[in-house]
Motif scaffolding. Structure first.
Motif, PDB file in Angstrom:
ATOM      1  N   ARG A  36       0.842  -1.214   0.000  1.00 26.54           N
ATOM      2  CA  ARG A  36       0.000   0.000   0.000  1.00 26.54           C
ATOM      3  C   ARG A  36       0.876   1.264   0.000  1.00 26.54           C
ATOM      4  O   ARG A  36       0.536   2.260  -0.637  1.00 26.54           O
ATOM      5  N   LEU A  58      -3.766 -12.196  -5.499  1.00 28.13           N
ATOM      6  CA  LEU A  58      -2.414 -12.114  -4.943  1.00 28.13           C
ATOM      7  C   LEU A  58      -1.459 -11.517  -5.962  1.00 28.13           C
ATOM      8  O   LEU A  58      -1.539 -11.812  -7.160  1.00 28.13           O
ATOM      9  N   ASP A 135      -9.817  -2.197  -0.940  1.00 25.94           N
ATOM     10  CA  ASP A 135     -10.178  -3.609  -1.140  1.00 25.94           C
ATOM     11  C   ASP A 135     -11.161  -4.123  -0.083  1.00 25.94           C
ATOM     12  O   ASP A 135     -11.516  -5.294  -0.083  1.00 25.94           O
TER      13      ASP A 135
HETATM   14  P1  AMP Z   1      -3.188  -7.538   3.490  1.00 26.09           P
HETATM   15  O1  AMP Z   1      -2.989  -6.138   3.959  1.00 26.09           O
HETATM   16  O2  AMP Z   1      -2.213  -8.503   4.099  1.00 26.09           O
HETATM   17  O3  AMP Z   1      -4.625  -7.998   3.622  1.00 26.09           O
HETATM   18  O4  AMP Z   1      -2.859  -7.551   1.919  1.00 26.09           O
HETATM   19  C1  AMP Z   1      -3.618  -6.778   1.001  1.00 26.09           C
HETATM   20  C2  AMP Z   1      -3.375  -7.277  -0.408  1.00 26.09           C
HETATM   21  O5  AMP Z   1      -1.985  -7.160  -0.742  1.00 26.09           O
HETATM   22  C3  AMP Z   1      -3.707  -8.747  -0.666  1.00 26.09           C
HETATM   23  O6  AMP Z   1      -5.074  -8.947  -0.933  1.00 26.09           O
HETATM   24  C4  AMP Z   1      -2.821  -9.046  -1.869  1.00 26.09           C
HETATM   25  O7  AMP Z   1      -3.373  -8.514  -3.059  1.00 26.09           O
HETATM   26  C5  AMP Z   1      -1.565  -8.239  -1.560  1.00 26.09           C
HETATM   27  N1  AMP Z   1      -0.592  -9.055  -0.781  1.00 26.09           N
HETATM   28  C6  AMP Z   1      -0.181  -8.856   0.501  1.00 26.09           C
HETATM   29  N2  AMP Z   1       0.687  -9.801   0.882  1.00 26.09           N
HETATM   30  C7  AMP Z   1       0.839 -10.633  -0.188  1.00 26.09           C
HETATM   31  C8  AMP Z   1       1.580 -11.824  -0.420  1.00 26.09           C
HETATM   32  N3  AMP Z   1       2.359 -12.376   0.537  1.00 26.09           N
HETATM   33  N4  AMP Z   1       1.481 -12.406  -1.637  1.00 26.09           N
HETATM   34  C9  AMP Z   1       0.722 -11.877  -2.616  1.00 26.09           C
HETATM   35  N5  AMP Z   1      -0.028 -10.783  -2.459  1.00 26.09           N
HETATM   36  C10 AMP Z   1       0.030 -10.145  -1.255  1.00 26.09           C
END
Ligand code: AMP
Length: 191
Positions: A36, A58, A135
């Protein structure tokens, strides 16, 4: 102590990671936060990641693995770290194992926050209203949960086989959940 905090979106990884970080005096590395920030800065990685995040998909493994590899090489990680949101696929877990083995290290414990989907949807919709995260809308939330079940939840068995997975019931008060995590970590470090 190298910890992995696992769990579906909205399970409380960020909240518990922050508390753990203070208590253990090691940094939490959140791939979601890193992405982000990259989007805000409109860096090359940020521009590339934006579409995946907004679609609830992802970011490709090779991209995320190289970001994490670079971050773990920073001096502040030498005394340990907490990973929040990484690994999210089996190839990422294997890459993590290799990058740590290369420096004679390993993942010591994996804490899995388990919360049922209905509660997750409620929590994420509420968070969306408060934080404005792009999201956290119903369509993307459903996609992220599907991605979690298909691509990330197999990691539970992967880490169970390694004897590292500690399931934590992720509903209830923040303090009670933290106490359960603390007990699991204490157990893991004695093993
Ligand atoms: P989070 O803040 O961990 O919910 O991550 C938000 C978004 O970032 C996820 O829905 C993915 O699109 C991307 N993202 C975060 N970590 C990963 C990871 N380890 N692998 C792939 N995409 C990631």
């Amino acid at each position: 102590m190298n910890l992995v905090l696992m769990g579906p979106p909205g399970a409380g990884k960020g909240t518990q990671g922050e508390i753990l970080s203070k208590r253990l005096d090691i940094n939490t590395i959140s791939t979601g936060v890193m992405l982000r920030t990259a989007i805000k800065e409109q860096s090359e990685i940020g521009k590339m990641a934006e579409k995946y995040i907004n679609d609830g998909k992802l970011v490709p493994d090779d991209v995320i693995v190289s970001i994490v590899k670079e971050r773990l090489q920073k001096p502040d990680c030498a005394k340990g770290f907490i990973l929040d949101g990484f690994p999210r696929t089996i190839p990422q877990a294997k890459a993590l194992k290799k990058m740590l083995a290369d420096r004679n290290s390993k993942v010591h414990a994996v804490v899995g926050l388990e919360v049922d989907d209905n509660e997750l949807v409620d929590r994420l919709l509420k968070r969306g209203k408060e934080s404005g995260r792009s999201d956290d809308n119903l369509e993307t939330i459903n996609k992220r949960l599907e991605v979690y079940h298909n691509q990330t939840s197999p990691l539970r068995d992967y880490y169970k086989q390694e004897g590292k997975y500690h399931a934590i019931h992720g509903s209830g008060s923040i303090d009670d959940i933290f106490e359960s995590i603390k007990c699991s970590i204490a157990k893991a470090t004695k093993e």
